[in-house]
Write an enzyme that holds these catalytic residues in place. Sequence first.
Site, PDB file in Angstrom:
ATOM      1  N   ASP A 114      -6.772  30.486  -9.500  1.00  0.00           N
ATOM      2  CA  ASP A 114      -5.956  29.680  -8.599  1.00  0.00           C
ATOM      3  C   ASP A 114      -6.145  28.214  -8.966  1.00  0.00           C
ATOM      4  OD1 ASP A 114      -4.978  31.834  -7.126  1.00  0.00           O
ATOM      5  OD2 ASP A 114      -6.617  31.774  -5.684  1.00  0.00           O
ATOM      6  N   ASP A 129       1.286  33.617  -6.765  1.00  0.00           N
ATOM      7  CA  ASP A 129       1.236  33.636  -5.297  1.00  0.00           C
ATOM      8  C   ASP A 129       2.494  33.007  -4.709  1.00  0.00           C
ATOM      9  OD1 ASP A 129      -1.346  34.686  -5.471  1.00  0.00           O
ATOM     10  OD2 ASP A 129      -2.304  32.727  -5.190  1.00  0.00           O
TER      11      ASP A 129
END
Length: 174
Positions: free
Chosen positions: A122, A136
């Site tokens: 991330d 995402d």
Amino acid sequence: MNKTARYLIYIVILPAVIVLLDQWTKSWVRANLAMGETYMPWKWLEPYATITHWYNRGVAFGMFQGGGTIFILLPIIIMLGIIIYFSKVETRSWLVDLALSFELGGALGNFIDRVRLGHVTDFIAVGKFPVFNVADSFVTVGVVLLILGVWLEDKREKQAALAEKPIESPANTE
């Protein structure tokens, strides 16, 4: 659009583009930032958003850390479900097709990370919101588009049903 072209666009090409974008951005972050390191080329944006190298062993928003095998099996089931649904159902809504395409591409992007690395990379940090990535983002937008597409399709079907229903006149009832 014929079934083959629709399948090619929404189940092959768009998800492939999403996976390439997702994997390229994650690769760039892993190659250029140490774990926890933050980068922001535009200082005016830094109070609101940064690029921060992080990883996630859980699911969306860092929930259920360390779920292990279930987080590899669940995306497989979801991806297969989307592919099977798409090949069996003739949707009339391009919005639903696009939503499924976004969800498939996002799921596949994070699945690749889990299999290769054991976690998801991330890097998009916005305010106090949990750090997330391109995959995402596509999954989230896909869910919103799916809800919107299903709602619009349902509304369209209800309007069509009302238009076909004969109107009863009170004068005809005695």
